[in-house]
Write an enzyme that holds these catalytic residues in place. Structure first.
Site, PDB file in Angstrom:
ATOM      1  N   ASN A 211       0.629  -1.267   0.032  1.00  0.00           N
ATOM      2  CA  ASN A 211      -0.085   0.110   0.072  1.00  0.00           C
ATOM      3  C   ASN A 211       0.850   1.285  -0.006  1.00  0.00           C
ATOM      4  OD1 ASN A 211      -2.384  -1.319  -0.263  1.00  0.00           O
ATOM      5  ND2 ASN A 211      -3.239  -0.785   1.970  1.00  0.00           N
ATOM      6  N   LEU A 253      -0.877   5.402 -11.998  1.00  0.00           N
ATOM      7  CA  LEU A 253      -0.287   6.632 -12.632  1.00  0.00           C
ATOM      8  C   LEU A 253      -1.102   7.682 -13.137  1.00  0.00           C
ATOM      9  CD1 LEU A 253       2.931   5.388 -14.554  1.00  0.00           C
ATOM     10  CD2 LEU A 253       2.754   6.658 -12.417  1.00  0.00           C
ATOM     11  N   ALA A 255      -2.913  11.024 -12.404  1.00  0.00           N
ATOM     12  CA  ALA A 255      -2.880  12.256 -11.515  1.00  0.00           C
ATOM     13  C   ALA A 255      -4.422  12.559 -11.161  1.00  0.00           C
ATOM     14  CB  ALA A 255      -2.265  13.349 -12.277  1.00  0.00           C
ATOM     15  N   GLY A 256      -4.506  12.934  -9.929  1.00  0.00           N
ATOM     16  CA  GLY A 256      -5.860  13.397  -9.286  1.00  0.00           C
ATOM     17  C   GLY A 256      -5.824  14.274  -8.303  1.00  0.00           C
ATOM     18  N   GLY A 260      -7.184   8.783  -1.242  1.00  0.00           N
ATOM     19  CA  GLY A 260      -8.221   8.672   0.084  1.00  0.00           C
ATOM     20  C   GLY A 260      -8.216   7.159   0.477  1.00  0.00           C
ATOM     21  N   CYS A 263      -7.775   2.524   2.978  1.00  0.00           N
ATOM     22  CA  CYS A 263      -6.646   2.017   3.485  1.00  0.00           C
ATOM     23  C   CYS A 263      -5.431   2.755   3.422  1.00  0.00           C
ATOM     24  CB  CYS A 263      -6.476   0.727   2.437  1.00  0.00           C
ATOM     25  SG  CYS A 263      -7.649  -0.561   2.698  1.00  0.00           S
TER      26      CYS A 263
HETATM   27  N1  LIG Z   1     -11.869  -1.816   2.613  1.00  0.00           N
HETATM   28  C1  LIG Z   1     -11.104  -2.473   1.924  1.00  0.00           C
HETATM   29  O1  LIG Z   1     -10.748  -2.173   0.537  1.00  0.00           O
HETATM   30  C2  LIG Z   1      -9.687  -3.305   2.495  1.00  0.00           C
HETATM   31  C3  LIG Z   1      -8.756  -3.976   1.513  1.00  0.00           C
HETATM   32  C4  LIG Z   1      -7.767  -4.695   2.048  1.00  0.00           C
HETATM   33  C5  LIG Z   1      -7.666  -4.800   3.471  1.00  0.00           C
HETATM   34  N2  LIG Z   1      -8.543  -4.062   4.220  1.00  0.00           N
HETATM   35  C6  LIG Z   1      -8.463  -4.303   5.820  1.00  0.00           C
HETATM   36  O2  LIG Z   1      -9.403  -5.216   6.251  1.00  0.00           O
HETATM   37  C7  LIG Z   1      -9.953  -4.659   7.426  1.00  0.00           C
HETATM   38  C8  LIG Z   1     -11.382  -4.599   7.604  1.00  0.00           C
HETATM   39  O3  LIG Z   1     -11.552  -3.527   6.654  1.00  0.00           O
HETATM   40  P1  LIG Z   1     -12.984  -3.053   6.181  1.00  0.00           P
HETATM   41  O4  LIG Z   1     -12.923  -1.821   5.065  1.00  0.00           O
HETATM   42  O5  LIG Z   1     -13.684  -4.305   5.781  1.00  0.00           O
HETATM   43  O6  LIG Z   1     -13.754  -2.583   7.500  1.00  0.00           O
HETATM   44  P2  LIG Z   1     -15.249  -2.074   8.064  1.00  0.00           P
HETATM   45  O7  LIG Z   1     -15.322  -1.251   8.796  1.00  0.00           O
HETATM   46  O8  LIG Z   1     -15.923  -2.297   6.447  1.00  0.00           O
HETATM   47  O9  LIG Z   1     -15.815  -3.488   8.740  1.00  0.00           O
HETATM   48  C9  LIG Z   1     -15.266  -4.182   9.825  1.00  0.00           C
HETATM   49  C10 LIG Z   1     -16.388  -4.786  10.415  1.00  0.00           C
HETATM   50  O10 LIG Z   1     -16.041  -5.515  11.648  1.00  0.00           O
HETATM   51  C11 LIG Z   1     -17.161  -5.377  12.650  1.00  0.00           C
HETATM   52  N3  LIG Z   1     -16.591  -5.687  13.871  1.00  0.00           N
HETATM   53  C12 LIG Z   1     -15.654  -4.960  14.773  1.00  0.00           C
HETATM   54  N4  LIG Z   1     -15.514  -5.747  15.974  1.00  0.00           N
HETATM   55  C13 LIG Z   1     -16.084  -6.947  15.658  1.00  0.00           C
HETATM   56  C14 LIG Z   1     -16.071  -8.138  16.796  1.00  0.00           C
HETATM   57  N5  LIG Z   1     -15.474  -7.983  17.786  1.00  0.00           N
HETATM   58  N6  LIG Z   1     -16.813  -9.101  16.396  1.00  0.00           N
HETATM   59  C15 LIG Z   1     -17.709  -8.979  15.025  1.00  0.00           C
HETATM   60  N7  LIG Z   1     -17.568  -7.886  14.234  1.00  0.00           N
HETATM   61  C16 LIG Z   1     -16.569  -7.124  14.475  1.00  0.00           C
HETATM   62  C17 LIG Z   1     -17.517  -4.037  12.596  1.00  0.00           C
HETATM   63  O11 LIG Z   1     -18.981  -3.853  12.986  1.00  0.00           O
HETATM   64  C18 LIG Z   1     -17.505  -3.718  10.952  1.00  0.00           C
HETATM   65  O12 LIG Z   1     -18.614  -4.261  10.294  1.00  0.00           O
HETATM   66  C19 LIG Z   1      -9.105  -3.499   7.861  1.00  0.00           C
HETATM   67  O13 LIG Z   1      -7.944  -4.046   8.735  1.00  0.00           O
HETATM   68  C20 LIG Z   1      -8.610  -3.054   6.374  1.00  0.00           C
HETATM   69  O14 LIG Z   1      -7.271  -2.216   6.689  1.00  0.00           O
HETATM   70  C21 LIG Z   1      -9.628  -3.328   3.707  1.00  0.00           C
END
Ligand SMILES: NC(=O)c1ccc[n+]([C@@H]2O[C@H](COP(=O)([O-])OP(=O)(O)OC[C@H]3O[C@@H](n4cnc5c(N)ncnc54)[C@H](O)[C@@H]3O)[C@@H](O)[C@H]2O)c1
Length: 438
Positions: A211, A253, A255-256, A260, A263
């Site tokens: 990332n 690549l 530009a914008g 945000g 992640c």
């Molecule tokens: N969103 C992306 O594009 C993406 C891509 C790759 C990796 N990630 C990583 O994956 C992880 C999750 O990201 P996300 O975007 O899905 O988050 P999110 O906020 O959409 O979802 C997280 C969920 O976990 C639930 N939760 C929290 N504690 C809990 C518990 N104890 N028991 C049950 N549920 C619980 C929350 O209620 C929420 O619904 C993060 O670490 C993020 O960095 C995200």
């Protein structure tokens, strides 16, 4: 295999539905009752193309279920994925691991028999060791292995990314857990997706390094765009000219207005903290973060300049609020910096977004929402494109010109051509490209 997915957000829900589609039996757990209740009614809590059909099919075929009861879900599972959020901790940029550790404690009390606990959330190096300790402390007799399996899917293309990944990274130290993970991903392995087995700490770091590298690539082209504007070059042609070099590659690549999303901002901040703490600061990423923060703010100045130096009392139509198209995710979106800055400068902002307007009204109070792009432009002193949704790529330029009070368009995603806009009578500003005729 019987798999529990803890956390049913963007990553947990997509991963759970895709794993069910491979033929595994998945139970998705979330603490948010309204989310689980909606899923049980067949309503998606997020917008992700193709997700509703995928969930519906797998629920119908009894391979996918939803619950708020973590204990009952994990006690029968051979594999437990943790996909809870790891947002930035307020104030210091460290990853907030409280959801993850909370989940680990709950899991510890409930597992039965040999269980592989897989961290899919993005977590700093060494977190796997802490999760292992938590489970061991709560349940000293538990038979388990902790594996790191970072997720690389992109919102908006998440299903395809999960089902056809460039690679699967698995950080596991023992052969038994590696065998279990090979079985989880066997359908992908048969499709020739490479599986990279590493030690746990290496897998944890791979995610952050990936990332941070992508964020750096975006920031690099953004700074080249600034230079293009000063010297009369075209950033899109520069990007193509360097991207055709296989060592560089053409992706990331564009530009914008600055990156945000859920992640890059938090992961770069967390990597900086990890590196500083380890005594090996990564200066390039520190600079990337500073440049990107500045860039989002400078976009408001760019818009103000395009409007002749003042937006006081002027109406600005904004198209696109999400951090990128095909998602309803507003986390750290450039719009959340640009719009308040325009408002502070005295502008009246009217916005449209295909998916995020309800959520945006909470985050951007005082912004009028429009039913469509033309309504956003109606009587406005300028139109600003912040997110490149497909719906904005082929606007009826005649109609747009008639709707606008002043035919000014500021395109922060370069989705129109300067010559085309000039030919249609617009005063058009974009990123890293000279206006037509210069
Ligand atoms: N969103 C992306 O594009 C993406 C891509 C790759 C990796 N990630 C990583 O994956 C992880 C999750 O990201 P996300 O975007 O899905 O988050 P999110 O906020 O959409 O979802 C997280 C969920 O976990 C639930 N939760 C929290 N504690 C809990 C518990 N104890 N028991 C049950 N549920 C619980 C929350 O209620 C929420 O619904 C993060 O670490 C993020 O960095 C995200």
């Amino acid at each position: 295999m019987r798999i529990a997915m803890i956390g049913t957000g963007y990553v947990g829900l997509v991963s759970g539905a895709c794993l069910a589609d491979f033929g595994h039996w998945i139970i998705c757990v979330d603490k948010e009752e309204s989310k689980i209740a909606a899923l049980k009614r067949g309503e998606m809590p997020i917008f992700e193309p193709g997700l509703e059909e995928l969930v519906e099919r797998n629920v119908h075929e009894n391979r996918l279920d939803f619950t708020t009861d973590l204990s009952s879900a994990v006690k029968n599972a051979e594999v437990i994925f943790i996909a809870v959020g790891t947002p930035s901790r307020r104030g210091d940029g460290y990853a907030d691991l409280s959801y993850l550790f909370g989940a680990a404690k709950e899991i510890a009390g409930a597992i039965k028999g040999y269980t592989v606990v897989v961290t899919k959330s993005t977590v700093p190096v060494g977190t796997g060791d802490e999760v292992e300790k938590i489970i061991r402390d709560v349940n000293p007799k538990a038979e388990f292995a902790i594996v790191s399996n970072p997720e690389f899917l992109r919102e908006g293309a998440a299903i395809n990314d999960f089902k056809r990944p460039d690679r699967i990274v698995i950080g596991a130290s023992d052969s038994r857990s590696r065998e279990v993970m090979t079985e989880v991903y066997r359908p992908l392995y048969l499709n020739a997706s490479p599986i990279l087995f590493t030690e746990r700490r290496t897998a944890e770091l791979i995610k952050y390094a990936a990332n941070a590298f992508l964020a750096t690539k975006i920031t690099f082209i953004n700074e080249i765009a600034d230079l293009c504007e000063k010297v009369g070059a075209d950033v899109q042609q520069v990007a193509r000219g360097i991207g055709l070099d296989n060592r560089i590659g053409s992706k990331f690549l564009h530009a914008g207005p600055g990156y945000g999303g859920s992640c890059f901002p938090k992961d770069t901040a967390a990597l900086i903290q990890t590196a500083q703490e380890a005594g090996a600061p990564i200066k390039i990423v520190e600079t990337v973060v500073a440049v990107n923060d500045r860039r989002k703010r400078s976009m408001a100045d760019k818009i103000i300049t395009a409007l002749g130096g003042s937006v006081k009392g002027k109406t600005i139509g904004v198209l696109g609020l999400t951090f990128k198209p095909n998602t309803d995710d507003l986390r750290d979106a450039p719009s959340l910096v640009i719009i308040p800055a325009l408002k502070n400068a005295g502008a009246i902002v009217r916005a449209h977004d295909p998916q995020a307007m309800v959520e945006a009204t909470k985050l951007l109070p005082g912004i009028e929402m429009s039913h469509n792009p033309y309504e956003a432009a109606k009587g406005a002193d300028a139109l600003v494109i912040i997110t490149e949704w497909d719906a904005y790529r082929a606007l009826d330029l005649d109609r747009l010109k008639k709707e606008l009070k002043v035919p000014i368009v500021v395109d922060l995603r370069n989705i129109y051509r300067p010559e085309e806009m000039a030919a249609n009578g617009f005063r058009y500003t974009s990123i890293g490209r000279a206006p037509a005729g210069i």
